[in-house]
Design a protein around this motif. Structure first.
Motif, short mmCIF file in Angstrom:
data_model
loop_
_atom_site.label_atom_id
_atom_site.label_comp_id
_atom_site.label_asym_id
_atom_site.label_seq_id
_atom_site.Cartn_x
_atom_site.Cartn_y
_atom_site.Cartn_z
N VAL A 298 -66.84 29.29 -2.21
CA VAL A 298 -67.94 28.41 -1.80
C VAL A 298 -67.46 26.97 -1.91
N ARG A 299 -67.51 26.27 -0.83
CA ARG A 299 -67.14 24.85 -0.84
C ARG A 299 -68.43 24.05 -0.79
N VAL A 300 -68.61 23.17 -1.76
CA VAL A 300 -69.86 22.40 -1.84
C VAL A 300 -69.53 20.91 -1.74
N HIS A 301 -70.24 20.23 -0.86
CA HIS A 301 -70.05 18.79 -0.71
C HIS A 301 -71.23 18.07 -1.33
N GLN A 302 -70.93 17.01 -2.05
CA GLN A 302 -72.03 16.25 -2.65
C GLN A 302 -72.90 15.61 -1.58
N TRP A 303 -72.28 15.05 -0.57
CA TRP A 303 -73.05 14.36 0.47
C TRP A 303 -72.94 15.09 1.79
N GLU B 230 -69.27 32.52 -15.06
CA GLU B 230 -68.16 31.57 -14.98
C GLU B 230 -67.41 31.73 -13.66
N TRP B 231 -67.22 30.64 -12.95
CA TRP B 231 -66.48 30.63 -11.70
C TRP B 231 -65.25 29.71 -11.88
N LEU B 232 -64.29 29.90 -11.00
CA LEU B 232 -63.16 28.96 -10.97
C LEU B 232 -63.58 27.76 -10.13
N PHE B 233 -63.04 26.59 -10.49
CA PHE B 233 -63.56 25.37 -9.87
C PHE B 233 -62.47 24.33 -9.69
N ARG B 234 -62.53 23.66 -8.53
CA ARG B 234 -61.62 22.55 -8.25
C ARG B 234 -62.44 21.44 -7.59
N LEU B 235 -62.29 20.23 -8.10
CA LEU B 235 -63.00 19.10 -7.50
C LEU B 235 -62.02 18.25 -6.72
N SER B 236 -62.37 17.92 -5.49
CA SER B 236 -61.52 16.98 -4.75
C SER B 236 -62.37 15.82 -4.26
N PRO B 237 -61.73 14.70 -3.96
CA PRO B 237 -62.47 13.46 -3.75
C PRO B 237 -63.11 13.30 -2.36
N PRO C 110 -67.37 13.79 -2.96
CA PRO C 110 -66.88 14.77 -3.93
C PRO C 110 -67.17 16.19 -3.45
N THR C 111 -66.14 17.00 -3.50
CA THR C 111 -66.24 18.34 -2.94
C THR C 111 -65.77 19.34 -3.98
#
Ligand code: GAL
Length: 956
Positions: free
Chosen positions: A174-179, A41-48, A105-106
């Protein structure tokens, strides 16, 4: 005032593959060095948007109190954050490479971890942080220090982190970008599923630990020896106890050894030991070559009986756990599949370990597809633009370096549907140079400039045959290459049809070395209201509907009838009847194995019941050999009836992938003729009270409509030509050849009207004349129903004559009627599963029974399904029906119209009637949802036809 666009998120749109990562290296599952899994389990935040939040979350002391949680490995869109998007080949964003939308989405991921107490001293060596797969682009920090960025979703990336680690309270961000620019290279036909979807691991790297190594293990089939050489970036020793090998790295050693093959996957355990680390090796000796225009392993041509496998789980998407991977391999082995194309990216590395262990030939495919550029004539295609070449080479290297030590990997594939261009050539050159031991595959280049095999997708049978005969022409180089169908037989919905016809070609022409069915599993997403969701179910702006559900397994991994059919078609043993002279011809169709692992048996069946059985001694045939094996005399005390021989080849002992007794091949052939039911027309029709009685039949005297048979009410009996079009009937929109579904609908076959032309009550028969035709059309069918009886049984003979100008085949031809109740069906005929004219190889003649609900095949998008073929008789709802000739049977709790209208299984609501279809014939299934339609011999031509059924009430 102009604002410079370059910002901290430039790396997202930069064509480079990333920065700060370590060079790629060989993968291994374990070693004696410590490792810590950071899955969980990680902490998670989604931004647009990519730049919507600053990177302060990566700093120490950041308060993530308001954040959500996410499971890693996982995709955030499958965990309640945003939603998945499905497109086949169109990019779901404006095409303007390498730029991506502002709405990007990031997902920010945070994990705080301590080192385990037994972790080596922090001064002792280093440590590596490894990501096995992140879609589509990541930027990584450890303890507030940025490590770098990377792209290449299904490829591993590592960072050296030793200097940053501490014993407790490490903060990994870790910052992950959808695109990202990488998305342009990842336009595979599948869901777009962002996230950290494969394992994250921290590994201790001891001083003088193993780094990269390359196991070269060739096999000389003439000498029966293996030659092993392990090249290692850090020198050490290689030991293989079972072979008495103990040599320094870099030094070749030749030893007598057994070869590795998909059929007999002999692995030798070894160890690579450097001063600092011991890594277990699993060595398989085999040599792959293209010689005499053939793909050979260990000196023998191989026939690939393959599937295309995407990674899929209905809840977890492409985040697959080891148990699911193993299940895939076991299901493949149990269905005689011997090859996998890892469409269209390198799989989780454990999957390849399983392929080594259980035995599967693998085409390992690079994570590269730029199919969406086809929309604009391949303009700006990244594979033909030098700026992208470093990214392409990075992808090639990450695949080859990671997977090079797997004996199962026999071909490298550059990618899928990426057009042609210099970048592909650069990849091929690099791969050929780095690993000359494996041929290179790529389908998209018709000239085969960069490839060592000629491969195609969805080529029709006739063309495949031409290629087999060497009559296909084309560039000189291509004409000398072995041929593979890297995709064929599109398993979308009901089907694929025509598998047996392809296999016959593969087995007839040496140059045809088999193929890979498209594809292994439906990518349906488990959904609380819809059962399984497909494209469009999440409100996607662009989508391709249920084209994502085109596998041999349903999303829950239940085998579809298509898999049963494929497993039968590709059996490794041929078992054929001889037409009555008391022998059976057995052929060893393995590439390398003899038949010693199999035990043969015979059974003698009368009317579908086994009346005698016994073992069948078969000589130890070598690959390619056949023998005529004598069957015993038919049992003298066998009851009269229709008799068959059934010969089976089963595992003689437990195998790692199936238990002793598992049937790998069977053949069934008639031992006597069938006698058709005879019903002399001795009963006389009687009328009275508006009804007409004939034997057990009651009819409406005015309309001639059947009302009951004995006590069993029968409703709506009439001719039926409509079936709920299958995905293959519908065909793909881009098909140039005519598609049946839309044509059928255009003509109106789904809304046929039945006109009553006459009811004649004769001496010994009731004759009802009708014309069946759609509104607005001249064409139609004259249908005459002739009812007779011997007093106990009721016979219906149907005569159908097409009228007018028919330019399409019929979907089906038969009768349908409704029964008030019918829970179970018993039948004597083909079974146990669904079968249609070109999907019928796996149907064995026997006595079968099933609940009506279990006769339905759960295609994710409802469509025609569940027919049982070659039925002699069936019993359901208090009735017995016999056919002359044999018929196809379906029974369901909804009408064909309802089935046709449903978009998901949950739309099918059982009514209080069971609708039964008794079909004289069906149109074939084919593969036109992406490939060719049914072969002409499976077309149901509108021609005069006559067929009959005999009904009798069953004793209650
Ligand atoms: C092929 C493609 C696959 C898949 C298939 C249709 O052209 O390579 O990825 O899209 O068609 O399902």
């Amino acid at each position: 005032m102009s604002v410079p666009r370059r910002t901290a998120v430039d790396y997202v749109e930069d064509v480079s593959p990333g920065s700060g990562t370590l060079p790629p290296r060989a993968w291994y599952a374990s070693s004696d060095a410590k490792a810590l899994s950071l899955n969980g389990e990680w902490l998670f935040r989604l931004s647009p948007a990519a730049g919507a939040e600053d990177d302060s979350f990566a700093r120490e002391g950041f308060d993530a109190g308001g954040w959500g949680r996410i499971a890693v490995p996982g995709h955030w869109v499958l965990q309640g954050h945003g939603s998945p998007v499905y497109t086949n080949h169109r990019y779901p964003f404006p095409v303007d490479p390498p730029r991506v939308p502002t709405e990007n989405p990031t997902g920010d991921h945070l994990r705080v971890f301590d080192l385990p107490p037994d972790w080596p001293d922090l001064g002792d060596g280093g440590a590596v942080l490894r990501f096995e797969g992140v879609e589509s682009c990541a930027r990584v920090w450890l303890n507030g220090t940025e490590l770098g960025t990377f792209k290449g979703s299904r490829l591993p990336h590592e960072f050296a982190v030793g200097r940053l680690l501490r014993t407790a309270g490490n903060v990994l961000a870790v910052r992950v970008h959808q695109w990202s620019s990488g998305s342009y290279l990842e336009d595979q036909d599948q869901w777009w599923l962002p996230g950290v979807f494969r394992d994250v691991t921290l590994s201790h790297r001891p001083v003088d630990g193993v780094r990269d190594f390359f196991v070269h293990a060739g096999y000389d089939h003439r000498a029966g020896t293996g030659t092993l050489r392990v090249d290692s970036a850090v020198p050490g020793r290689v030991t293989v106890p079972a072979l008495g090998v103990d040599v320094p790295t870099g030094e070749p050693v030749t030893v007598p050894a057994k070869p590795w093959s998909a059929e007999v996957p002999r692995l030798y355990d070894g160890v690579l030991a450097t001063r600092g680390e011991r890594v277990p090796l699993r060595i398989g000796f085999r040599t792959v070559e293209i010689s005499d225009g053939l793909l050979k392993v260990n000196g023998r041509p191989v026939l690939l009986k393959g599937v295309n496998r995407h990674e899929w789980h209905p809840q977890r998407g492409r985040a697959l756990d080891p148990a699911t991977m193993r299940e895939d391999v076991l299901l493949m082995k149990r269905h005689n599949i011997n090859a996998v194309r890892t469409s269209h990216y390198p799989p989780h590395p454990l999957f390849l370990d399983l392929c080594d262990e259980y035995g599967l030939w693998v085409i390992d495919e690079c994570d590269l597809e730029t199919h969406g550029f086809a929309e604009a004539g391949w303009r700006d295609n990244p594979v033909d633009d030098d700026r992208w070449t470093p990214a392409l080479l990075d992808r090639a290297a990450r695949m080859v370096e990671r997977d090079k030590n797997h004996p199962s990997v026999v071909l490298w594939s550059l990618g899928n549907e990426a057009g042609t261009g210099r970048g592909l050539t650069a990849m091929a050159e690099w791969i050929h140079g780095r690993d000359p031991s494996r041929p290179v595959h790529y389908e998209g280049d018709p000239d085969c400039r960069d490839t060592d095999v000629y491969t195609r997708m969805y080529a029709p049978h006739a063309e495949v045959e031409r290629i087999g005969r060497g009559l296909d022409g084309g560039p000189r180089k291509r004409r000398r290459l072995p041929f593979l169908l890297c995709e064929y037989a599109h398993a979308m919905g009901n089907g694929p049809g025509g598998l047996a016809d392809y296999q016959r070609l593969f087995e007839s022409y040496e140059r045809l070395q088999g193929g890979f069915v498209w594809e292994w599993i439906d990518h349906g997403i488990a959904h609380p209201e819809l059962g399984y969701a497909y494209g469009g179910d999440f409100g996607e702006e662009l989508h391709d509907g249920n084209f994502v559900c085109d596998g041999l397994l349903f999303p829950d991994r239940r085998p579809s009838p298509g898999l049963a059919e494929y497993g039968k078609v590709i059996e490794p043993v041929g078992i054929a009847g001889d037409g009555g002279n008391g022998t059976v011809r057995v052929t060893d169709k393995y590439d390398t194995a003899d038949l010693s692992a199999l035990a043969f048996s015979w059974s003698y069946q009368v009317d579908g019941e086994t009346v005698a059985s016994g073992p069948l001694p078969v000589p130890p045939l070598a690959p390619g050999e056949s023998a005529d094996v004598r069957l015993p005399a038919p049992p003298p005390d066998a009851p009269p009836g229709e008799a068959h021989w059934l010969v089976r080849a089963a595992l003689a002992a437990d195998a790692p992938w199936a238990a002793r007794g598992h049937v790998v091949a069977w053949g069934q052939f008639p031992a006597s003729r069938r006698t058709a039911p005879r019903v002399p027309a001795t009963a006389r029709p009687r009328t009275g009270d508006g009804v007409l009685a004939l034997g057990p039949g009651t009819f409406d005297a005015r309309t001639g409509a059947l009302v009951a048979i004995g006590e069993v009410a029968v409703g709506g009996l009439r001719l039926d030509v409509w079936r709920a079009p299958t995905d293959n009937d519908e065909g793909a929109a881009w098909q140039s050849d005519p598609r049946c579904g839309p044509r059928w609908r255009a003509i109106g076959l789904h809304r046929m009207r039945h006109r009553l032309d006459g009811v004649e009550c004769g001496e010994d028969a009731l004759t009802v004349r009708t014309r069946v035709a759609p509104a607005g059309r001249e064409l139609g069918l004259s249908a005459v129903y002739r009812w007779t009886s011997d007093g106990n049984r009721l016979r219906l003979a149907v005569r159908v004559v097409p009228e007018g100008d028919w330019t399409v085949p019929l979907p089906r031809l038969g009768i349908r009627f409704g029964l008030r109740t019918a829970d179970r069906v018993r039948w004597f005929g083909g079974g146990p599963g669904e079968a249609y004219p070109d999907t019928r190889t796996a149907a064995a003649v026997g006595r079968w029974q099933a609940a009506v609900d279990d006769l339905q095949t759960p295609y994710v998008r409802p469509q025609e399904n569940g027919a049982r073929i070659d039925v002699r008789w069936a019993e359901l709802g208090g009735l017995r029906v016999e056919g002359d000739p044999l018929f196809l049977l379906t029974a369901r709790r909804w009408t064909t119209e309802r089935l046709d209208a449903a978009a998901h299984r949950t739309d099918l609501v059982p009514g209080d009637t069971v609708w039964v279809n008794l079909d004289h014939a069906h149109h074939g299934i084919g593969s036109r949802s992406c490939g060719p339609g049914p072969l002409p011999r499976y077309h149901l031509r509108p021609e005069p036809a006559e067929f009959s059924f005999v009904f009798s009430p069953l004793p209650s």
